[in-house]
Design an enzyme around this catalytic site. Structure first.
Site, PDB file in Angstrom:
ATOM      1  N   LYS A 131       6.240   1.286  -0.667  1.00 56.09           N
ATOM      2  CA  LYS A 131       6.210   0.064  -0.098  1.00 56.09           C
ATOM      3  C   LYS A 131       7.483  -0.473  -0.327  1.00 56.09           C
ATOM      4  O   LYS A 131       8.006   0.011  -1.195  1.00 56.09           O
ATOM      5  CB  LYS A 131       5.149  -0.554  -0.902  1.00 56.09           C
ATOM      6  CG  LYS A 131       4.937  -2.040  -0.916  1.00 56.09           C
ATOM      7  CD  LYS A 131       3.752  -2.761  -1.862  1.00 56.09           C
ATOM      8  CE  LYS A 131       3.530  -3.943  -1.763  1.00 56.09           C
ATOM      9  NZ  LYS A 131       2.382  -4.199  -2.671  1.00 56.09           N
ATOM     10  N   SER A 139      -1.111  -6.454  -0.384  1.00 55.47           N
ATOM     11  CA  SER A 139      -0.014  -6.457   0.320  1.00 55.47           C
ATOM     12  C   SER A 139       0.725  -5.290   0.910  1.00 55.47           C
ATOM     13  O   SER A 139       1.638  -5.230   1.552  1.00 55.47           O
ATOM     14  CB  SER A 139       0.912  -7.259  -0.494  1.00 55.47           C
ATOM     15  OG  SER A 139       1.086  -6.550  -1.874  1.00 55.47           O
ATOM     16  N   SER A 160      -3.882  -5.186  -4.169  1.00 55.28           N
ATOM     17  CA  SER A 160      -2.912  -4.891  -3.139  1.00 55.28           C
ATOM     18  C   SER A 160      -2.901  -3.393  -2.670  1.00 55.28           C
ATOM     19  O   SER A 160      -2.323  -3.065  -1.556  1.00 55.28           O
ATOM     20  CB  SER A 160      -1.746  -5.186  -3.301  1.00 55.28           C
ATOM     21  OG  SER A 160      -1.504  -6.775  -3.283  1.00 55.28           O
TER      22      SER A 160
END
Lengths: 65, 477
Positions: free
Chosen positions: B87, B163, B187
């Site tokens: 990420k 996310s 997330s």
């Protein structure tokens, strides 16, 4: 809590924090503060929520310590 | 090292540990695998929006090193040749850590890798770059106004969840075997759920967050997303261990998870969470828990009465810590934020300190209550998400005739657990008769990540939970 009261509070707090809100931001921030107020009220339903207890800065220990 | 193109492609659809075994046994070269991964990224990423930066040169150089070590008789590590990415909240040397934002793009590239990244590489895994995410990780949807949305490989008209949306999209589509995400309120678990993957949110303090852009420091966790439980365990084992660069990282040695998986569930007391966790969701999402419970022979349920308060505490602490973290950026560069993120951060900066103190007290009470629950059970079951992946762009979900804001709803079942740092494995469960995946949280006591992983592994072995690579073409357009 009255929405207009929250909106006025948001406006004042924004000035204190050095932020400038336009109308759309003010509405959105007001909505988020209203949800937060509901969440804060929910915390008061916990038994012992008002207990005087020692509390570290981060109450979550690293469990393997 | 003479694997055919077909064999390489099959390997990339297989679990990460199969890839590593093939590389270590010289059935496939890391270099050939790397070229195949880069070809997949080139073919699939434009539609899925999973990557924000592909580090081709870095991947190729790592592959050459691994192949040279094998040729020289060295052990390149348990994850040899396994393709992964992080990420874009994680520092990658030479890459700007965007944190999903426009603002951070003006920062210089990272001078070194995040601890988790460097430890995976030390175990032989190959890093392919940085993955799309919600702005500053304040997101459950996987949408990003600066980089575009990540799209769900099982139906590109649906949300990936966030996310860590790019992380899930990259693994579910077979571009990668593993990806790193972060989980503050869900997330890792929410995108794993919507994309039909396994996701591990370890106990708070287990894995180092050094070199990871913070969101809510007292709630932030790092962890892997993958297509098998053993892959998650192997990644965890590679990343574990003390790190003085993260003040929350445990100083005690962290035990390995991979050797524990084969112990099965015998002797583990498993219960279903009732009350809060058995309502506020679509029937299919709740039914997934029943499917898992039946497979495990679970007949017992317990209630966690502090769940709603724990979620409220997480909600307030997230707003306040996030607001404080970004206050200076809000003052100086407000217009560059995504408005949906900005307004929550502004509101968070305004919260009364008394509410936050009350939230911290609630958090502690919730943890103490959870510890009592774990005196009578080793593992708890709950839904991960209240619905299957909603359509992209959706803002509301209708539940029991009421329209509920989606961004608020998606964390309903994950927030109460990360708020108190419990280890959780999200396992994908597919509805009978087809359709999009659902997910169940396997929850254990603080520090007993092994218990949750053993149950998740058993479910995978039974075929109850599985994470196939999505078909290459779009389902939903």
């Amino acid at each position: 809590m009255n929405r207009e009261t929250v909106a006025e509070l948001a406006e004042a707090m924004a000035r204190i924090l050095g932020l400038s809100l336009d109308a759309a931001d003010r509405d959105a921030v007001t909505q988020h503060l209203t949800i937060a107020a509901d969440m804060a009220r929910l915390l008061e339903t916990l038994p012992a929520a008002d207990a005087d207890m020692p509390l570290p800065m981060n109450p979550l220990p690293a469990f393997d310590r | 090292m003479s694997a055919t193109t077909g064999e390489i492609e099959s390997l990339l659809d297989a679990p990460a540990l199969d890839v590593a075994a093939a590389v270590r046994r010289r059935r496939a070269s890391a270099a050939a695998l790397t070229e195949a991964v880069l070809a997949r990224i080139a073919a699939r990423n434009p539609e899925l929006g999973a990557f924000t930066e592909v580090t081709e040169a870095r991947a190729r150089a790592a592959a050459i090193r691994i192949d040279a070590r094998i040729a020289g008789g060295d052990d390149p590590g348990p994850l040899a040749g396994v393709p992964f990415a992080a990420k874009n909240l994680y520092d990658l040397i030479g890459v700007v850590t965007r944190a999903g934002s426009r603002i951070q793009r003006s920062c210089p590239p990272a001078g070194c890798d995040a601890t988790a990244v460097s430890r995976l590489e030390a175990a032989g895994a190959i890093c392919f770059g940085a993955l799309n995410m919600g702005e500053y990780a304040y997101d459950f949807t996987g949408e990003n106004m600066h980089d575009g949305p990540s799209r769900n490989p099982h139906d590109t008209a649906r949300l990936t969840g966030g996310s860590s949306g790019g992380s899930a999209a990259a693994v579910a589509s077979g571009m990668l075997s593993l990806a790193l995400g972060t989980d503050t309120n869900g997330s890792i678990r929410v995108p794993a759920a919507f994309c039909g993957l396994f996701g591990l949110k370890p106990s708070f303090g287990r894995l180092s967050r050094a070199g990871v852009f913070p969101f809510v420091s007292s709630l932030d966790h790092v962890g892997p997303i993958g297509r098998s439980v053993a892959d998650l365990a192997a990644a965890h084992d590679a990343m574990r261990g003390p790190d003085p660069s993260d003040p929350a990282c445990a100083v005690m040695p962290v035990p390995e998870l991979l050797p524990e998986l084969s112990q099965g569930v015998a002797g583990l007391r498993i219960a279903e969470l009732s009350g809060y966790f058995a309502e506020g969701a679509e029937p299919d999402a709740l039914a997934a828990v029943g499917t898992v419970a039946r497979a495990l022979g679970v007949t017992h349920s317990v209630e966690y009465p502090e769940a709603a308060a724990a979620r409220a505490a997480a909600f307030l602490i997230t707003m306040a810590e996030g607001g404080a973290l970004h206050l200076k950026r809000l003052r100086l560069r407000m217009a560059e934020f995504d408005p949906a993120v900005r307004d929550r951060l502004i509101a968070g900066a305004m919260l009364p300190a008394a509410w936050i103190q009350q939230a911290q007290i609630a958090r502690r009470l919730a943890l103490e209550s959870a510890r009592k629950l774990f005196a009578g059970a080793d593992v708890l079951l709950a839904p991960t998400v209240p619905c299957a992946a909603p359509e992209a762009g959706a803002t509301m979900l209708r539940l029991d005739g009421t329209e509920i804001p989606l961004r608020v709803l998606l964390g309903r079942f994950t927030q109460p657990l990360s708020c108190i740092g419990l280890p959780v494995v999200a396992v994908p469960v597919w509805p009978d008769g087809g359709g999009l995946p659902l997910s169940v949280q396997i929850i254990a006591a603080p520090g007993r990540d092994d218990h949750a992983m053993r149950v998740a592994y058993a479910l995978q072995e039974m075929g109850v939970a599985h994470a196939p690579v999505a078909a290459a073409g779009p389902v939903g357009g």
